[in-house]
Design a protein around this motif. Structure first.
Motif, PDB file in Angstrom:
ATOM      1  N   VAL A 115     -14.912  -0.861  10.420  1.00 28.78           N
ATOM      2  CA  VAL A 115     -14.143  -0.303   9.459  1.00 28.78           C
ATOM      3  C   VAL A 115     -12.836   0.238   9.665  1.00 28.78           C
ATOM      4  CG1 VAL A 115     -14.514   2.109   8.297  1.00 28.78           C
ATOM      5  CG2 VAL A 115     -16.448   0.669   8.680  1.00 28.78           C
ATOM      6  N   ALA A 116     -12.795   0.663  11.095  1.00 29.85           N
ATOM      7  CA  ALA A 116     -11.372   1.126  11.767  1.00 29.85           C
ATOM      8  C   ALA A 116     -10.401  -0.032  11.639  1.00 29.85           C
ATOM      9  CB  ALA A 116     -11.586   1.376  13.125  1.00 29.85           C
ATOM     10  N   LEU A 117     -10.684  -1.390  11.806  1.00 30.24           N
ATOM     11  CA  LEU A 117      -9.550  -2.568  11.458  1.00 30.24           C
ATOM     12  C   LEU A 117      -9.403  -2.714  10.366  1.00 30.24           C
ATOM     13  CD1 LEU A 117      -8.115  -4.559  13.047  1.00 30.24           C
ATOM     14  CD2 LEU A 117     -10.166  -6.109  12.752  1.00 30.24           C
ATOM     15  N   ALA A 118     -10.329  -2.741   9.177  1.00 37.87           N
ATOM     16  CA  ALA A 118      -9.995  -2.678   7.938  1.00 37.87           C
ATOM     17  C   ALA A 118      -8.757  -1.630   7.504  1.00 37.87           C
ATOM     18  CB  ALA A 118     -11.355  -2.639   7.219  1.00 37.87           C
ATOM     19  N   HIS A 119      -9.286  -0.383   7.907  1.00 35.02           N
ATOM     20  CA  HIS A 119      -8.335   0.833   7.606  1.00 35.02           C
ATOM     21  C   HIS A 119      -7.084   0.643   8.032  1.00 35.02           C
ATOM     22  CE1 HIS A 119      -6.996   4.563   6.191  1.00 35.02           C
ATOM     23  NE2 HIS A 119      -6.769   4.998   7.348  1.00 35.02           N
ATOM     24  N   SER A 120      -6.908   0.111   9.696  1.00 34.80           N
ATOM     25  CA  SER A 120      -5.392  -0.003  10.139  1.00 34.80           C
ATOM     26  C   SER A 120      -4.755  -1.347   9.459  1.00 34.80           C
ATOM     27  CB  SER A 120      -5.672  -0.621  11.506  1.00 34.80           C
ATOM     28  OG  SER A 120      -6.032   0.692  12.342  1.00 34.80           O
ATOM     29  N   GLN A 121      -5.345  -2.032   8.868  1.00 31.65           N
ATOM     30  CA  GLN A 121      -4.801  -3.275   8.232  1.00 31.65           C
ATOM     31  C   GLN A 121      -4.383  -2.666   6.736  1.00 31.65           C
ATOM     32  OE1 GLN A 121      -4.184  -6.723   9.150  1.00 31.65           O
ATOM     33  NE2 GLN A 121      -2.669  -6.380   7.338  1.00 31.65           N
ATOM     34  N   ASN A 122      -5.094  -1.877   6.234  1.00 33.30           N
ATOM     35  CA  ASN A 122      -4.644  -1.254   4.764  1.00 33.30           C
ATOM     36  C   ASN A 122      -3.419  -0.533   5.145  1.00 33.30           C
ATOM     37  OD1 ASN A 122      -5.023  -0.898   2.130  1.00 33.30           O
ATOM     38  ND2 ASN A 122      -6.461   0.906   2.336  1.00 33.30           N
ATOM     39  N   MET A 123      -3.494   0.441   6.177  1.00 36.70           N
ATOM     40  CA  MET A 123      -2.282   0.935   6.408  1.00 36.70           C
ATOM     41  C   MET A 123      -0.948   0.346   6.697  1.00 36.70           C
ATOM     42  SD  MET A 123      -3.357   4.581   8.550  1.00 36.70           S
ATOM     43  CE  MET A 123      -4.005   3.565   9.979  1.00 36.70           C
ATOM     44  N   CYS A 124      -1.134  -0.960   7.234  1.00 35.99           N
ATOM     45  CA  CYS A 124      -0.019  -1.792   7.561  1.00 35.99           C
ATOM     46  C   CYS A 124       0.416  -2.397   6.233  1.00 35.99           C
ATOM     47  CB  CYS A 124      -0.548  -3.124   8.429  1.00 35.99           C
ATOM     48  SG  CYS A 124       0.492  -4.342   8.396  1.00 35.99           S
ATOM     49  N   ASP A 125      -0.531  -2.980   5.478  1.00 39.26           N
ATOM     50  CA  ASP A 125      -0.267  -3.452   4.190  1.00 39.26           C
ATOM     51  C   ASP A 125       0.546  -2.178   3.284  1.00 39.26           C
ATOM     52  OD1 ASP A 125      -1.568  -5.703   4.894  1.00 39.26           O
ATOM     53  OD2 ASP A 125      -3.336  -5.249   3.771  1.00 39.26           O
ATOM     54  N   GLN A 126       0.168  -1.147   3.203  1.00 39.49           N
ATOM     55  CA  GLN A 126       0.720  -0.062   2.302  1.00 39.49           C
ATOM     56  C   GLN A 126       1.907   0.638   2.815  1.00 39.49           C
ATOM     57  OE1 GLN A 126      -1.580   1.906  -0.525  1.00 39.49           O
ATOM     58  NE2 GLN A 126      -3.711   0.635   0.101  1.00 39.49           N
ATOM     59  N   ARG A 127       2.002   0.275   4.272  1.00 38.60           N
ATOM     60  CA  ARG A 127       3.185   0.890   4.992  1.00 38.60           C
ATOM     61  C   ARG A 127       2.896   2.338   4.931  1.00 38.60           C
ATOM     62  NH1 ARG A 127       3.795  -3.825   5.766  1.00 38.60           N
ATOM     63  NH2 ARG A 127       5.505  -4.926   5.944  1.00 38.60           N
ATOM     64  N   GLU A 128       1.604   3.056   5.039  1.00 40.21           N
ATOM     65  CA  GLU A 128       1.461   4.437   5.046  1.00 40.21           C
ATOM     66  C   GLU A 128       0.616   4.862   6.180  1.00 40.21           C
ATOM     67  OE1 GLU A 128      -0.519   7.470   1.615  1.00 40.21           O
ATOM     68  OE2 GLU A 128      -0.571   5.332   1.406  1.00 40.21           O
ATOM     69  N   LEU A 129       0.460   5.951   6.709  1.00 43.20           N
ATOM     70  CA  LEU A 129      -0.279   6.538   7.765  1.00 43.20           C
ATOM     71  C   LEU A 129      -1.041   7.643   7.131  1.00 43.20           C
ATOM     72  CD1 LEU A 129      -1.068   6.888  10.730  1.00 43.20           C
ATOM     73  CD2 LEU A 129       0.582   8.942  10.712  1.00 43.20           C
ATOM     74  N   ALA A 130      -2.444   7.588   6.953  1.00 38.80           N
ATOM     75  CA  ALA A 130      -3.064   8.332   6.072  1.00 38.80           C
ATOM     76  C   ALA A 130      -4.577   8.125   6.230  1.00 38.80           C
ATOM     77  CB  ALA A 130      -2.900   8.189   4.505  1.00 38.80           C
ATOM     78  N   HIS A 131      -5.391   9.272   5.991  1.00 36.91           N
ATOM     79  CA  HIS A 131      -6.931   9.193   6.375  1.00 36.91           C
ATOM     80  C   HIS A 131      -7.444   8.621   5.080  1.00 36.91           C
ATOM     81  CE1 HIS A 131      -7.159  10.908  10.242  1.00 36.91           C
ATOM     82  NE2 HIS A 131      -6.428  12.053   9.828  1.00 36.91           N
ATOM     83  N   VAL A 132      -6.832   9.227   3.737  1.00 35.37           N
ATOM     84  CA  VAL A 132      -7.424   8.983   2.382  1.00 35.37           C
ATOM     85  C   VAL A 132      -6.322   7.995   1.927  1.00 35.37           C
ATOM     86  CG1 VAL A 132      -7.968  10.079   0.267  1.00 35.37           C
ATOM     87  CG2 VAL A 132      -8.217  11.305   2.246  1.00 35.37           C
ATOM     88  N   MET A 133      -7.188   7.007   1.455  1.00 34.57           N
ATOM     89  CA  MET A 133      -6.282   5.805   0.708  1.00 34.57           C
ATOM     90  C   MET A 133      -7.280   5.090  -0.010  1.00 34.57           C
ATOM     91  SD  MET A 133      -4.087   3.927   4.092  1.00 34.57           S
ATOM     92  CE  MET A 133      -3.140   3.225   2.925  1.00 34.57           C
TER      93      MET A 133
END
Length: 231
Positions: A115-133
């Motif tokens: 779950v953590a890796l998928a969220h880190s990849q999503n933050m990378c893809d969207q260039r955003e640091l956030a808990h809620v995406m």
């Protein structure tokens, strides 16, 4: 269920902290939202004080004054950088036994790590640091993965890949105020028994880190007060 969130964003010569904390008290049928933010200069000289203390503890027997054996490896592949960061969490717990109130040695969870890796990849893809995406918070993401937890929390961070390594980022977490709702508290939280960490080195020159914490059994939740932190 109890939920804790914290985020961290690091640049080459400036650290800005953005903390967003959700605490849900199901029994009380209420929701409290606490938002805090702060900023300051980030320097390697200050952070090295924490690293030195951590390095000294890494060389010592990991049984501390609580009588807890903080096995350096929480059950992951120690050649993986995410596992190395989890190992550092156990050293931090040993280093600060009063504040952690004899928190247990953290254990690795492959499910949380995914779950953590998928969220880190999503933050990378969207260039955003956030808990809620994408309309989902960490606890939604855990639930979607079929993870059943009693209490959970998340730390997220973004750091320049060249200027900062993972120890620098963990140091910045541990330089935060004691006994506050922040990254440090998630790391030392005695009620968190498991962690999963996902790290993505993005093509924007930054690394995105997610630390997901959880406890899966009600028996692992302590009801006695933390006298050091007075909560």
């Amino acid at each position: 269920m109890r939920y804790y969130l914290s985020s961290n964003k690091k640049f080459i010569n400036l650290i800005k902290y953005f903390h967003l904390f959700f605490i849900f008290f199901v029994i009380a049928m209420g929701i409290i939202f606490i938002v805090a933010s702060g900023g300051g200069d980030g320097g390697r000289d200050e952070e090295s004080e924490v690293s030195e203390e951590v390095e000294n503890n890494a060389d010592n027997d990991l049984i501390n004054e609580c009588g807890i054996d903080y096995d350096l490896n929480p059950g992951c592949d120690d050649s993986d950088e995410a596992c190395s960061m989890a190992m550092r969490i156990n050293i931090d717990r040993k280093t600060f036994p009063d504040e952690s109130d004899c928190a247990p040695a953290i254990k690795w969870s492959e499910e949380l790590a995914a779950v953590a890796l998928a969220h880190s990849q999503n933050m990378c893809d969207q260039r955003e640091l956030a808990h809620v995406m994408d309309g989902k918070n960490p606890f939604d993401r855990m639930a979607d993965a079929g993870i059943e937890f009693v209490t959970a929390g998340e730390n997220v961070a973004m750091g320049n890949d060249i200027a900062y390594d993972l120890n620098d980022i963990e140091d910045s977490f541990m330089k935060e105020e004691e006994c506050e709702y922040n990254h440090r508290r998630n790391i030392l939280n005695r009620d968190f028994t498991h962690v999963g960490i996902g790290i993505v080195h993005c093509d924007d020159g930054n690394q995105y880190i997610t630390q997901d914490f959880a406890t899966f059994n009600f028996d692992d939740i302590r009801n006695d007060p933390n006298e050091y932190c007075e909560y």
